[in-house]
Design an enzyme around this catalytic site. Structure first.
Site, PDB file in Angstrom:
ATOM      1  N   CYS A 151      15.759  28.278  48.643  1.00  0.00           N
ATOM      2  CA  CYS A 151      14.591  27.396  48.731  1.00  0.00           C
ATOM      3  C   CYS A 151      13.336  28.112  49.207  1.00  0.00           C
ATOM      4  CB  CYS A 151      14.898  26.203  49.638  1.00  0.00           C
ATOM      5  SG  CYS A 151      15.065  26.603  51.391  1.00  0.00           S
ATOM      6  N   CYS A 164      21.302  27.664  57.717  1.00  0.00           N
ATOM      7  CA  CYS A 164      20.548  26.410  57.729  1.00  0.00           C
ATOM      8  C   CYS A 164      21.433  25.252  58.181  1.00  0.00           C
ATOM      9  CB  CYS A 164      19.975  26.133  56.348  1.00  0.00           C
ATOM     10  SG  CYS A 164      19.019  24.599  56.233  1.00  0.00           S
TER      11      CYS A 164
END
Length: 369
Positions: free
Chosen positions: A204, A108
């Site tokens: 997440c 990410c």
């Protein structure tokens, strides 16, 4: 310095946590023109209750906006679900399918977070991007150097080895010189809504907390990673059965059955045969590692050089020697045997506090058994 001098227009990544909130506040205090931004990733799809409290979920958007309002700065929400799925989630699933253990936060940061924020920031006339990571930038030597955070207990440099070196001069890490208690105290003094917000530890895009739920949705039921196989010892003797090797990682102790006088750990995953090899802890020790998919933030080290390598988050950096360096991989030998070296995990190289670069662990060197 982790913040460049002179008035700049800076895009501040705001996840809705206290660290990014204080980072934005410090930029405002320093006189910069700040634009807040929260990224809409996988977590925001739908209105499922379990997706609201993840680190990047719907609650994060709300809290980031509250902080932005408090600071008097504009706040945008960027839809990066397509990029995030391609660069992070698909890679995560593919790696587990290969019997490896990935680092989604590294993917990410290396791709979606900074690269895409910089692109969007330029469209808004911004000069750079800031985040709440606990790392520092040394700009004194001309070429920016990425350093560990001052608070070693919160240092997040392990997650940033994949940043393109050319972007470092455009980045800002305001909280890198602070400790976590100091960050919270700043947030309280400024009345920020996130001052006492607890840290999020889960992945997440896995709101259930069990990554195997995601794999079950993304992979075919007949995929080898989800198919039964044998649990064997180093000699190949069958000790039991498992329901899919994707539920295991090197070093793992739980979930492999008991009934033995000595605790067994996962030593190896063999996706080609669907075998999970287990054995006593001392067999986890290896003498070296081959790291591939390299990204250098400094001049690559010559063979024979001594440096330190961190093979997983929260692990201590290990002294090692560069045995061989190729364009796509580096081979390192450890000064002392290392345990639980896990294919797929990030391996990050340091010279003191400076991050030299990193890559993904391809394989170990020196037989485990």
């Amino acid at each position: 310095m982790s913040i460049r001098a002179g008035r700049l227009r800076i895009l501040a990544a705001m996840s809705g946590g206290v660290d990014s909130s204080v980072a934005a506040a410090m930029l405002v205090e320093a006189g910069h023109e700040v634009v807040g931004a929260t990224m809409k990733t996988f977590c925001y799809s739908g209105e499922a209750a379990e997706s609201r409290k993840t680190c990047c979920g719907l609650e994060g958007i709300r809290d980031a906006r509250l902080v932005a309002d408090r600071l008097g700065i504009p706040h945008y929400v960027f839809d990066v679900e397509e990029e995030f799925t391609r660069d992070v989630i698909d890679d995560f699933v593919a790696e587990y399918g290969r019997g490896r253990t990935p680092n989604p936060c590294v993917r990410c940061n290396s791709n979606t977070k900074f690269r895409d924020l910089l692109r969007r920031g330029r469209a808004l006339g911004c000069d750079g991007v800031a985040s709440g990571h606990y790392v520092r930038l040394d700009r004194a030597a001309g070429r920016p150097r990425l350093l560990r955070g001052a608070d070693r207990s919160k240092d997040q440099s392990y997650f940033l080895w994949g940043l393109p070196a050319g972007l470092l001069g455009l980045l800002h890490f305001p909280v890198g010189d602070l400790t976590k208690p100091e960050v919270r105290e700043r947030a309280r003094k400024q009345g920020l809504a996130t001052a006492d917000k607890p840290e999020s530890q889960e992945i997440c895009f896995v709101p259930t907390g069990d990554y195997r739920d995601l794999l079950a949705r993304k992979l075919l039921p007949t995929h080898p990673a989800l198919s039964p196989g044998a649990i064997v010892d180093p000699r190949g003797r069958v000790l039991g059965r498992h329901n899919g090797y994707s539920g295991f990682t090197v070093g793992q102790r739980k979930g492999i059955g008991g009934g033995r006088p000595e605790r067994y750990h996962v030593l190896e995953i063999r996706p080609e045969t669907r075998e999970v090899v287990v054995g006593p802890r001392h067999l986890l020790a290896v003498g070296g590692v081959v790291v591939a998919g390299l990204n250098w933030l400094a001049t690559p080290p010559e063979p024979g050089r001594t440096l330190h390598v961190q093979i997983r988050y929260r692990a201590p950096a290990l002294a090692c020697t560069v045995e061989a360096l190729r364009e796509d991989a580096v081979e390192l030998s450890f000064r002392e045997p290392a345990r639980a070296v896990t294919p797929g995990q990030s391996s990050v190289f340091f010279d003191g506090d400076r991050v030299l670069g990193g890559g993904r662990i391809r394989r170990v060197v020196g037989a485990r058994y």
